[in-house]
Motif scaffolding. Structure first.
Motif, mmCIF file in Angstrom:
data_model
loop_
_atom_site.group_PDB
_atom_site.id
_atom_site.type_symbol
_atom_site.label_atom_id
_atom_site.label_comp_id
_atom_site.label_asym_id
_atom_site.label_seq_id
_atom_site.Cartn_x
_atom_site.Cartn_y
_atom_site.Cartn_z
ATOM 1 N N SER A 192 -22.483 -83.746 -9.140
ATOM 2 C CA SER A 192 -23.179 -82.490 -8.857
ATOM 3 C C SER A 192 -23.939 -82.527 -7.537
ATOM 4 C CB SER A 192 -24.150 -82.154 -9.993
ATOM 5 O OG SER A 192 -23.453 -81.908 -11.195
ATOM 6 N N VAL A 193 -24.108 -83.719 -6.947
ATOM 7 C CA VAL A 193 -24.830 -83.803 -5.678
ATOM 8 C C VAL A 193 -24.018 -83.233 -4.518
ATOM 9 C CG1 VAL A 193 -26.177 -85.800 -6.414
ATOM 10 C CG2 VAL A 193 -24.041 -86.149 -5.156
ATOM 11 N N ALA B 117 -28.655 -80.680 -9.715
ATOM 12 C CA ALA B 117 -28.035 -81.228 -8.507
ATOM 13 C C ALA B 117 -29.085 -81.757 -7.538
ATOM 14 C CB ALA B 117 -27.179 -80.162 -7.828
#
Length: 342
Positions: free
Chosen positions: A101-102, A130
């Motif tokens: 999610s980063v 995130a």
């Protein structure tokens, strides 16, 4: 090796602890005491979000420190920063279990570790998943440096001890039997990682002194939606009928992919490309091995059955699964579908 796990009593953290114990490592867990850790560990209690919550960790340290730390934190990055700063000089390496999610959405198909990243801050409070995970990464690198920080960017995680409820929902739904809305196509390729395979790769990476970011999920197409649900039928021994339904009919009914039908996202769109087509060549080249889906499903059902069919659930995540009335409507049944949602 001497390992410190921050957490270590639930899902991924527990899988790491059990894998480390299986290797004969000396394991310390630092946790809040809400869940019993595996037998054979040294247990330290504290709440890293509370003032003075790291006191037990500050006072501990076998022979002056640990060879490595594993941190699975997923809320305010400042908690990672405080722990990592405290452990700097007392531990050799810091492994932070992050998330894919980063990466900036939409994630490009086949995205590798060099894809653009979201903004994050090591000293931030909780924002969104995130940004929190990216801030946790930055906190680990700030304290330990890039070479001694291992950033494990996990994708979809399944397996025993799952506390999100995705695979447990499918298992309990199929165990109830009857017609089951099976989202097609059945040959839809999936990517996920069994928490135990994540743990095995992570510990091997620590032994080898690896650092930097790694996408950690199975290779694309490790299994399919059909293989996953057939494994659920086999594991539960249920009298369930998988009724494969076209994605268009599911979406037209207003059913949300991923949440109402866990794991599944329709083919051909940016969401499927993002979630199930990640480049994991770096992890595979450094030893990632993924067990068959049948093993993951059977072991998860065995664990879930031992709990009476209802698994633990994280309070910071939504409830996955489809309302039986919606399922019945889409399948065109005159009556309802047996049972209720998990």
């Amino acid at each position: 090796m001497r390992l410190l796990v921050l957490g270590g009593t639930e899902f991924v953290g527990r899988a790491v602890v059990e894998a480390a114990l299986g290797r004969g490592w000396e394991v310390t867990v630092f946790h809040r005491g809400r869940h019993q850790p595996p037998a054979g560990v040294r247990s330290l209690h504290g709440d890293r979000t509370a003032p003075g919550g790291l006191a037990a960790l500050r006072a501990a340290g076998p022979g002056g420190g640990w060879d490595a730390v594993v941190d699975t934190w997923s809320a305010a990055p400042r908690a990672v920063r405080e722990a990592a700063r405290l452990l700097r000089g007392r531990a050799g390496r810091y492994a932070y279990v992050s998330s894919r999610s980063v990466y900036v959405w939409p994630w490009p198909p086949g995205a590798a570790e060099d894809a653009p990243l979201v903004d994050g801050a090591a000293d931030a409070g909780a924002r969104d998943y995130a940004a929190d995970k990216r801030g946790g990464e930055l906190a680990a690198v700030d304290a330990f440096g890039a070479a001694d920080s291992l950033l494990v960017r996990a994708g979809l995680i399944l397996g025993p001890y799952e506390n999100v409820g995705r695979l447990p929902w499918w298992l309990t739904r199929i165990a109830r039997g009857g017609p089951v809305l099976a989202p097609g196509p059945r040959e839809l390729p999936l990517q996920y990682i069994d928490a135990r395979d994540l743990a095995g790769w992570l510990l091997g990476a620590l032994e080898r002194g690896l650092g930097g970011p790694y996408n950690l999920v199975s290779p694309p197409g490790h299994t399919t939606m059909g293989e996953l649900l057939r494994a659920c039928v086999s594991a539960t021994g249920a009298d369930a009928e998988l009724r494969w339904t076209e994605p268009e009919a599911i979406l037209a009914a207003g059913i949300e992919p991923w949440t109402e039908l866990p794991v599944w996202v329709p083919p051909g769109g940016e969401m499927h490309d993002a979630v199930h087509r990640a480049d994991v060549s770096r992890a595979v080249a450094t030893g990632l091995v993924c067990r068959p889906v049948e093993e993951t499903v059977a072991d998860t059902w065995r664990w879930l059955s031992g709990l009476g069919g209802t698994g633990p659930r994280r309070s910071d995540r939504g409830r996955p699964g489809l309302d039986p009335r919606v399922e019945a409507k889409v399948l065109g049944l005159a009556g309802g579908v047996p049972g209720t949602t998990l």
